[in-house]
Motif scaffolding. Sequence first.
Motif, mmCIF file in Angstrom:
data_model
loop_
_atom_site.group_PDB
_atom_site.id
_atom_site.type_symbol
_atom_site.label_atom_id
_atom_site.label_comp_id
_atom_site.label_asym_id
_atom_site.label_seq_id
_atom_site.Cartn_x
_atom_site.Cartn_y
_atom_site.Cartn_z
ATOM 1 N N LYS A 22 58.158 43.426 31.349
ATOM 2 C CA LYS A 22 59.526 43.082 31.777
ATOM 3 C C LYS A 22 59.814 43.396 33.247
ATOM 4 O O LYS A 22 60.864 43.924 33.584
ATOM 5 N N PHE A 23 58.882 43.049 34.143
ATOM 6 C CA PHE A 23 59.204 43.137 35.561
ATOM 7 C C PHE A 23 59.398 41.732 36.105
ATOM 8 O O PHE A 23 58.917 40.763 35.540
ATOM 9 N N GLU A 24 60.154 41.647 37.208
ATOM 10 C CA GLU A 24 60.541 40.335 37.728
ATOM 11 C C GLU A 24 59.859 39.939 39.021
ATOM 12 O O GLU A 24 59.868 38.766 39.391
ATOM 13 N N LYS A 25 59.281 40.895 39.731
ATOM 14 C CA LYS A 25 58.718 40.586 41.042
ATOM 15 C C LYS A 25 57.489 41.451 41.309
ATOM 16 O O LYS A 25 57.510 42.646 41.075
ATOM 17 N N VAL A 26 56.436 40.809 41.807
ATOM 18 C CA VAL A 26 55.243 41.513 42.247
ATOM 19 C C VAL A 26 55.283 41.513 43.775
ATOM 20 O O VAL A 26 55.487 40.469 44.395
ATOM 21 N N THR A 27 55.120 42.690 44.375
ATOM 22 C CA THR A 27 55.153 42.780 45.834
ATOM 23 C C THR A 27 53.762 42.932 46.448
ATOM 24 O O THR A 27 53.564 42.596 47.610
ATOM 25 N N ARG A 28 52.797 43.439 45.681
ATOM 26 C CA ARG A 28 51.441 43.635 46.193
ATOM 27 C C ARG A 28 50.446 43.558 45.042
ATOM 28 O O ARG A 28 50.700 44.088 43.968
ATOM 29 N N VAL A 29 49.323 42.901 45.303
ATOM 30 C CA VAL A 29 48.221 42.848 44.347
ATOM 31 C C VAL A 29 46.975 43.317 45.077
ATOM 32 O O VAL A 29 46.666 42.830 46.175
ATOM 33 N N ARG A 30 46.281 44.295 44.491
ATOM 34 C CA ARG A 30 45.039 44.787 45.100
ATOM 35 C C ARG A 30 43.865 44.348 44.235
ATOM 36 O O ARG A 30 43.825 44.625 43.034
ATOM 37 N N LEU A 31 42.921 43.655 44.875
ATOM 38 C CA LEU A 31 41.709 43.193 44.201
ATOM 39 C C LEU A 31 40.516 43.979 44.703
ATOM 40 O O LEU A 31 40.430 44.293 45.888
ATOM 41 N N GLU A 32 39.585 44.253 43.811
ATOM 42 C CA GLU A 32 38.284 44.800 44.192
ATOM 43 C C GLU A 32 37.280 43.663 44.078
ATOM 44 O O GLU A 32 37.162 43.050 43.011
ATOM 45 N N ILE A 33 36.590 43.386 45.183
ATOM 46 C CA ILE A 33 35.635 42.289 45.206
ATOM 47 C C ILE A 33 34.316 42.802 45.765
ATOM 48 O O ILE A 33 34.263 43.306 46.890
ATOM 49 N N ALA A 57 54.891 36.269 41.584
ATOM 50 C CA ALA A 57 54.105 36.854 42.669
ATOM 51 C C ALA A 57 54.318 36.155 44.007
ATOM 52 O O ALA A 57 53.622 36.459 44.981
ATOM 53 N N ASP A 58 55.281 35.250 44.078
ATOM 54 C CA ASP A 58 55.541 34.515 45.319
ATOM 55 C C ASP A 58 55.869 35.499 46.443
ATOM 56 O O ASP A 58 56.724 36.362 46.288
ATOM 57 N N GLY A 59 55.159 35.379 47.556
ATOM 58 C CA GLY A 59 55.398 36.247 48.706
ATOM 59 C C GLY A 59 54.734 37.606 48.624
ATOM 60 O O GLY A 59 54.875 38.412 49.543
ATOM 61 N N SER A 60 54.007 37.868 47.570
ATOM 62 C CA SER A 60 53.347 39.172 47.440
ATOM 63 C C SER A 60 52.171 39.280 48.403
ATOM 64 O O SER A 60 51.575 38.289 48.815
ATOM 65 N N VAL A 61 51.842 40.497 48.757
ATOM 66 C CA VAL A 61 50.725 40.783 49.646
ATOM 67 C C VAL A 61 49.460 40.874 48.812
ATOM 68 O O VAL A 61 49.423 41.575 47.803
ATOM 69 N N LEU A 62 48.419 40.174 49.230
ATOM 70 C CA LEU A 62 47.121 40.261 48.578
ATOM 71 C C LEU A 62 46.252 41.187 49.399
ATOM 72 O O LEU A 62 45.940 40.912 50.556
ATOM 73 N N GLU A 63 45.873 42.304 48.814
ATOM 74 C CA GLU A 63 45.018 43.276 49.492
ATOM 75 C C GLU A 63 43.648 43.235 48.839
ATOM 76 O O GLU A 63 43.538 43.314 47.613
ATOM 77 N N ILE A 64 42.616 43.106 49.650
ATOM 78 C CA ILE A 64 41.250 43.011 49.133
ATOM 79 C C ILE A 64 40.471 44.264 49.512
ATOM 80 O O ILE A 64 40.397 44.626 50.692
ATOM 81 N N ILE A 65 39.907 44.900 48.507
ATOM 82 C CA ILE A 65 39.064 46.072 48.699
ATOM 83 C C ILE A 65 37.627 45.610 48.502
ATOM 84 O O ILE A 65 37.255 45.185 47.407
ATOM 85 N N SER A 66 36.840 45.656 49.559
ATOM 86 C CA SER A 66 35.449 45.218 49.490
ATOM 87 C C SER A 66 34.566 46.331 48.936
ATOM 88 O O SER A 66 34.648 47.472 49.383
ATOM 89 N N LEU A 67 33.749 45.976 47.960
ATOM 90 C CA LEU A 67 32.847 46.942 47.342
ATOM 91 C C LEU A 67 31.408 46.663 47.786
ATOM 92 O O LEU A 67 30.985 45.508 47.831
ATOM 93 N N PRO A 68 30.645 47.704 48.086
ATOM 94 C CA PRO A 68 29.271 47.530 48.555
ATOM 95 C C PRO A 68 28.322 47.192 47.405
ATOM 96 O O PRO A 68 28.669 47.319 46.235
ATOM 97 N N ILE A 69 27.123 46.797 47.792
ATOM 98 C CA ILE A 69 26.071 46.549 46.804
ATOM 99 C C ILE A 69 25.374 47.874 46.516
ATOM 100 O O ILE A 69 24.918 48.551 47.430
ATOM 101 N N THR A 70 25.329 48.238 45.260
ATOM 102 C CA THR A 70 24.603 49.439 44.854
ATOM 103 C C THR A 70 23.497 49.043 43.885
ATOM 104 O O THR A 70 23.585 48.015 43.217
ATOM 105 N N ALA A 71 22.476 49.860 43.858
ATOM 106 C CA ALA A 71 21.327 49.556 43.008
ATOM 107 C C ALA A 71 20.690 50.850 42.520
ATOM 108 O O ALA A 71 20.982 51.936 43.017
ATOM 109 N N TRP A 72 19.789 50.691 41.555
ATOM 110 C CA TRP A 72 19.007 51.797 41.014
ATOM 111 C C TRP A 72 17.553 51.502 41.357
ATOM 112 O O TRP A 72 17.037 50.440 41.013
ATOM 113 N N CYS A 73 16.914 52.427 42.060
ATOM 114 C CA CYS A 73 15.511 52.250 42.411
ATOM 115 C C CYS A 73 14.660 52.844 41.292
ATOM 116 O O CYS A 73 14.771 54.033 40.993
#
Length: 113
Positions: A22-33, A57-73
């Motif tokens: 029951k919220f009416e407005k989204v002001t920011r969305v943070r994505l992990e990519i 979500a009209d007018g909301s800020v899209l924030e992108i968090i970049s994730l590094p490549i990790t691996a198991w040797c």
Amino acid sequence: MHEMSICEGILQVIEDHASQQKFEKVTRVRLEIGALAGVELEALRFSYDVVTRGSVADGSVLEIISLPITAWCMPCGEPVSVKARYDACPTCGSYQIQITGGEELRIKDMEVN
């Protein structure tokens, strides 16, 4: 351009949560990519603005968090960071690595009113 369909999926999640919580407005969305997610970030930003017009979500800020490549040797038995999928282990030089992170694409959180 699959970024448009990604944004349509993001909007569907946002609208589902808006209805349930029951919220009416989204002001920011943070994505992990992750670096291996295969997403063109500028195309995603453009698509997000287009898809969210007239929505909760009209007018909301899209924030992108970049994730590094990790691996198991496998030879080292240790987690490592690499720059690309087929890189060698930076510690021992082995190519026997298994990717453990960097393919993510998820909504981390959102700010709402």
